[in-house]
Structures are given as structure tokens and as C-alpha cells.
Design an enzyme around this catalytic site. Structure first.
Site, short mmCIF file in Angstrom:
data_model
loop_
_atom_site.label_atom_id
_atom_site.label_comp_id
_atom_site.label_asym_id
_atom_site.label_seq_id
_atom_site.Cartn_x
_atom_site.Cartn_y
_atom_site.Cartn_z
N GLU A 42 0.83 -1.21 0.00
CA GLU A 42 0.00 0.00 0.00
C GLU A 42 0.86 1.27 0.00
OE1 GLU A 42 -2.09 0.54 3.63
OE2 GLU A 42 -3.38 2.16 2.86
N LYS A 85 -9.62 3.06 -2.74
CA LYS A 85 -10.06 2.57 -1.43
C LYS A 85 -11.44 3.16 -1.12
CE LYS A 85 -8.40 2.00 3.32
NZ LYS A 85 -7.30 2.29 4.26
N CYS A 99 -5.57 -2.06 2.83
CA CYS A 99 -5.43 -1.96 4.28
C CYS A 99 -6.61 -2.64 4.97
CB CYS A 99 -5.27 -0.49 4.69
SG CYS A 99 -4.88 -0.23 6.42
#
Length: 535
Positions: A291, A355, A408
């Protein structure tokens, strides 16, 4: 029985302190300790405290419920404080600006999450029969409270009780049928039964239900082992994977003046020969970086594209986490996105997924404008915070099945990890746990991502900056991994998904409702019979 009555009769700070210690002891069930039988001590202690709330009934029903709430809150505070203290490490990365918030975060988050265990204790006490039936109320009420914790506001189902037994791979197979919430329900129901050993009567009367619970756990273990034996790991050998774990300290990872050194580090590590890939990049098809890999916006640094193009051979597709700038979605103002980018060997971006589930206080602030106006900022220090993607999108990869991208902690939400449409070939989780150093946090994070693989019957490819990077098959077996804090690569073939989605991926919610309905009926029926006898 004497011990049970002593616990029930606790009052004041002794009662709260006992609840806190019981919760803290139960935290041993979480990763990396994995001593989940600790719940068989913590849950009975909590049951006795809820029993003891009945002593306040003479002061009215409200006093009784307040007493139950206090016990539940103390238990939850101890549990979350002992299992989430590591969150404070993130406030030391940029200590000059954020260290003052460390005690606030370490204490306030557990205090807030404990409101859900307080709610669970109140709900349980509302229908609290005597004898074994009260464990039905206990399991239903706390499962409901845990589910709410995973959904209210943005939801935070971290260290949900069901993750304890799920650290045993055989028991984790239950998630394929009942999901995380079902595991939580059974954990509460079965691991609270030792409290019955403390009641009066013969050993047979006291030990019957605990032994039955032990038999159920043994049966689940055996069935899980049988499922594992029926489904050995199978691979898509045409997809030759390499996951790069640079293990760069968080303070260096986001340093713009280190941008060229960071990229050279990645390229050097990615190209190294290994036992499986002796020719290095020439042997690899899919290269995965973690990430937010770059301390810059990729499109603004043309030299980075040139370096990648000069290094990658034509056979390599690079998948990397990378922040990007784009048009703010409707209703949002920030142009920054935390994304996964798919690049060809010329460094050209082919696919992007943003995201969707952002981390509050990490990637954005609630009431962003107001809090920024008084000087607060999120840990990533992106002015205005990140914008969220509108929905999960599949990533199409050359020579490989479609991936379900998860950035994440998007991997911690059961039942919410797949984009709509055709079933993907694997879960792709990129993360950066360097925020938390060598603490329990990264182990807990990995455990949760791993259980998503079991729930969905999909392999998991996980790339982390500093651990834990891994290849996991669709039954949760770790095929290859890199330990926390270790710089290196993870090489291997991509495991095949299960042919069909597990039963639980489609029906776990319905199964849980039926289970909770049946056990609620048992508790309510018992209460009615008790009232009828009294009447």
C-alpha cells in the site's frame, strides 16, 4: 459455588476491577497470543457479573440494568485496552505533532468500543433466566452487540470474539459455513459454559453442559480437519507471483526527499533471484508491491515511470498501492485517493481501484473542515483527507484471474470484500502496517484478512510494507509468507479458488438469524416458566 457467589456479590470498584481484569485476560485470545481458551475463563466471569446485577433489582429495574451495563463496560474496556494498545504506536511515527494524542487514542478508543459490550450486558440482563438457559441470552445479546460494533458509524469489527478460535485452522473452517458472526455466537455460547461448573449439585449436573460444549468444539475441529484433507491446495501454475516486502520504517517511507532511494530499493529487491525464480524478474508474471508504495504522486514524477520501464521485462505486470490525484467524487472535495494501480512493463497505468472504506482519523477526519480549522489533522497529513471510491471494483490482470482489491483494513469487514458481479479469482490485499511497528497489530490484521479467504473460498495475496506478506489458499492455509519486519520477497504460484462459494458466503446471515432465534426462544421460554412458577 462459594467463588461464584463472591463474584456475584462484588460491588463498587471491586466489581469494575474484576470485570476489567476478566476482559484483559480474555485479550490473550487475540493474535499473536492465540490462547483462545482464555475466553472460557473471561466469559464465565462476565456471566457471574451479570448474575450479580440482579442484586441491584431491589433498587429498581433501572439500577439492575445500570449495574449490568457497568460490568459489561468494564469487561470491554479491559479487553480492548489489552488488545488494542498498539494503536498508540502510530502516534509516535510523527511524535512531535501527534504524541500528545497517544493517551487519548489508547484510552478513548477502548472506552468507546466498550459501550457495545455494555449494551450486550444490558440486552442479556433484560431476558436473563436462571440456570444454563441464561447462556443463550448471553450469546445472543453479545453477538448482536458485536455485530453492531462492526457496522455502527463506519464499523470496527477488529478482534471480534470469533477470531479467537479462528486462529486454529481447523476451527476457522467453520467460517465457511457460519461466517465470523456465527463463530462469535458459538464462541460466546460454548466458552461460557464453564460457569455452570460453579453451580450447586452433583458433578454430573454441573459438568454436563461444559462437556457437551467440549464435544461440540472437538466435533468442529474434526470436521474442519476433514474439510482441509478434502481440499488440498491447488495452483494456477501460469500465474507466477512475487510479493515484495521492503520493511521500510514508516518515518522513511513517506519522506519525499528519499523518493528515489525508496524506488531503487523496491526495484532492487523485486529483481533478486531466488530458489524458485533463479532468473529474478524474468521468471515472474505478477509482481505485487504494498500500500502507498511511493512517497509521491506517480503521475507527477515521470522519472519513476522511466525507471520502472527500464527495469521490468515485458512479462511482468506490476500491481502496487499508490496514492493518486483525480476528480473528487460527488459530495467530496479532496482530489486524493488511496488506490491500487496496475502497470504494464512500460510503467503505464492500466487499471485503478480506489479505497472505499477509509480509516477515520488516519485518512480523514470526521467534520474535516472544522477539525482542520482548529489545527487537527489525520495521521497521513494529507490536507483535506482522502476521498473514498464509490464502490469496490474488480481488477483485471493480464494472464491472471480478476482480483478483488482490498486496501489496508478493508479486509476486516466480513461479507463486504467482494465487488458486485462475477466472482473474482482471489483477494488482493495491500497494506502498510509499518505504522504499528513490531506490535500485535499487524498479526491481528493478518488474521482477519486470512479469515476472509476462508469465508469466501478465495485465495489471498497480501503485500505489506513490513509484514505480514503472504500467499494464503482458500482454506486459510499459509502457502508462503514473510515475517513481520523482515525485508524480502514471497514467491509462489497463485492458489486456485474453490469451485463454488462456501455455503456461508451466501447464507451465513440467515443461519445466524435462525440460531439466534432458536436460542432466544429457549431463554424467553425459560423466563416465562420461571414467572409462571412465581405467579
Amino acid at each position: 459455588m462459594h467463588l461464584a457467589n463472591r463474584v456475584r456479590s462484588l460491588t463498587g470498584w471491586r466489581r469494575l476491577g474484576f470485570g476489567l481484569l476478566a476482559g484483559a485476560l480474555s485479550a490473550l485470545s487475540t493474535a499473536p497470543f492465540g490462547i483462545w481458551p482464555a475466553l472460557a475463563v473471561g466469559f464465565p466471569a462476565l456471566v457471574l457479573l451479570i448474575d450479580g446485577a440482579g442484586h441491584a433489582r431491589r433498587r429498581g429495574r433501572g439500577a439492575m440494568l445500570r449495574s449490568a451495563a457497568a460490568a459489561g463496560w468494564a469487561f470491554g474496556f479491559g479487553y480492548f485496552l489489552a488488545s488494542l494498545w498498539w494503536i498508540g504506536a502510530a502516534f509516535l511515527v510523527d511524535a512531535e505533532d501527534f504524541a500528545w494524542l497517544l493517551p487519548v487514542a489508547v484510552l478513548c478508543l477502548p472506552a468507546g468500543l466498550a459501550l457495545f459490550t455494555a449494551l450486550g450486558a444490558v440486552l442479556a440482563r433484560l431476558v436473563w433466566p436462571s440456570g444454563p438457559a441464561r447462556l443463550c441470552s448471553f450469546a445472543v445479546a453479545f453477538t448482536a452487540a458485536e455485530w453492531l460494533r462492526g457496522h455502527v458509524l463506519t464499523g470496527f469489527p477488529w478482534n471480534t470474539f470469533g477470531y479467537g478460535p479462528a486462529q486454529t485452522l481447523e476451527l476457522a473452517q467453520g467460517a465457511a459455513f457460519v461466517g465470523l458472526w456465527g463463530l462469535t455466537f458459538f464462541s460466546l455460547l460454548l466458552l461460557s459454559t464453564p460457569v455452570l461448573l460453579l453451580r450447586s449439585g452433583t458433578f454430573t449436573r454441573r459438568a454436563g453442559w461444559p462437556l457437551a460444549a467440549l464435544a461440540v468444539i472437538a466435533l468442529a475441529y474434526g470436521l474442519g480437519g476433514y474439510r482441509l484433507s478434502l481440499n488440498p491446495s491447488r495452483y494456477l501454475e501460469q500465474v507466477r507471483l512475487r510479493i515484495m516486502q521492503p520493511a521500510i520504517p514508516q518515518g522513511e517511507k513517506f519522506a519525499y526527499d528519499r523518493r528515489q532511494a525508496v524506488l531503487e530499493n523496491y526495484l532492487d529487491l523485486s529483481g533478486r533471484p531466488s530458489a524458485l525464480y533463479p532468473k529474478g524478474l524474468e521468471d515472474i508474471g505478477l509482481l505485487v508491491w504494498p500500500e502507498s508504495a511511493f512517497p509521491f504522486i506517480y503521475e507527477r514524477e515521470p522519472w519513476a515511470k522511466a525507471r520502472i520501464a527500464a527495469t521490468l521485462p515485458d512479462n511482468v505486470t506490476l500491481v502496487t498501492g499508490a496514492a493518486r490525484v483525480g476528480m473528487p467524487p460527488e459530495g467530496q472535495t479532496s482530489p486524493f485517493f488511496n488506490s491500487i494501480r496496475v502497470m504494464n512493463a512500460r510503467g503505464e497505468v492500466q487499471e485503478t481501484a480506489d479505497k472505499v472504506h477509509l480509516v477515520p482519523f488516519g485518512e480523514y477526519l470526521p467534520f474535516q473542515d472544522f477539525l482542520e480549522s482548529i489545527g487537527l489533522e489525520q495521521l497521513t497529513r494529507v490536507r483535506g483527507g482522502f476521498a473514498s471510491g464509490d464502490r469496490l471494483r474488480p481488477l483485471k490482470l493480464p494472464g491472471a484471474p480478476d482480483a478483488a482489491p482490498l486496501i489496508c483494513y478493508e479486509a476486516i469487514f466480513p461479507g463486504a470484500v467482494l465487488p458486485q458481479g462475477e466472482r473474482p479469482g482471489f483477494l488482493l490485499n495491500v497494506t502498510n502496517d509499518a505504522w504499528f511497528g513490531d506490535t500485535p497489530g499487524p498479526y491481528q490484521h493478518f488474521l482477519q484478512a486470512r479469515l476472509r479467504a476462508v469465508e469466501e473460498g478465495l485465495p489471498l495475496i497480501r503485500a505489506a510494507n513490513t509484514g505480514i506478506s503472504a500467499i494464503v489458499d482458500p482454506l486459510g492455509r499459509i502457502v508462503a509468507e514473510q515475517d513481520l519486519g523482515v525485508r524480502g520477497v514471497v514467491d509462489g504460484d497463485l492458489p486456485q479458488r474453490l469451485n463454488a462459494p462456501p455455503f456461508g458466503s451466501r447464507h451465513a446471515g440467515g443461519v445466524l438469524l435462525v440460531l439466534m432465534g432458536i436460542t432466544s426462544s429457549v431463554a424467553i421460554s425459560r423466563v416465562r416458566r420461571q414467572h409462571a412458577r412465581i405467579g
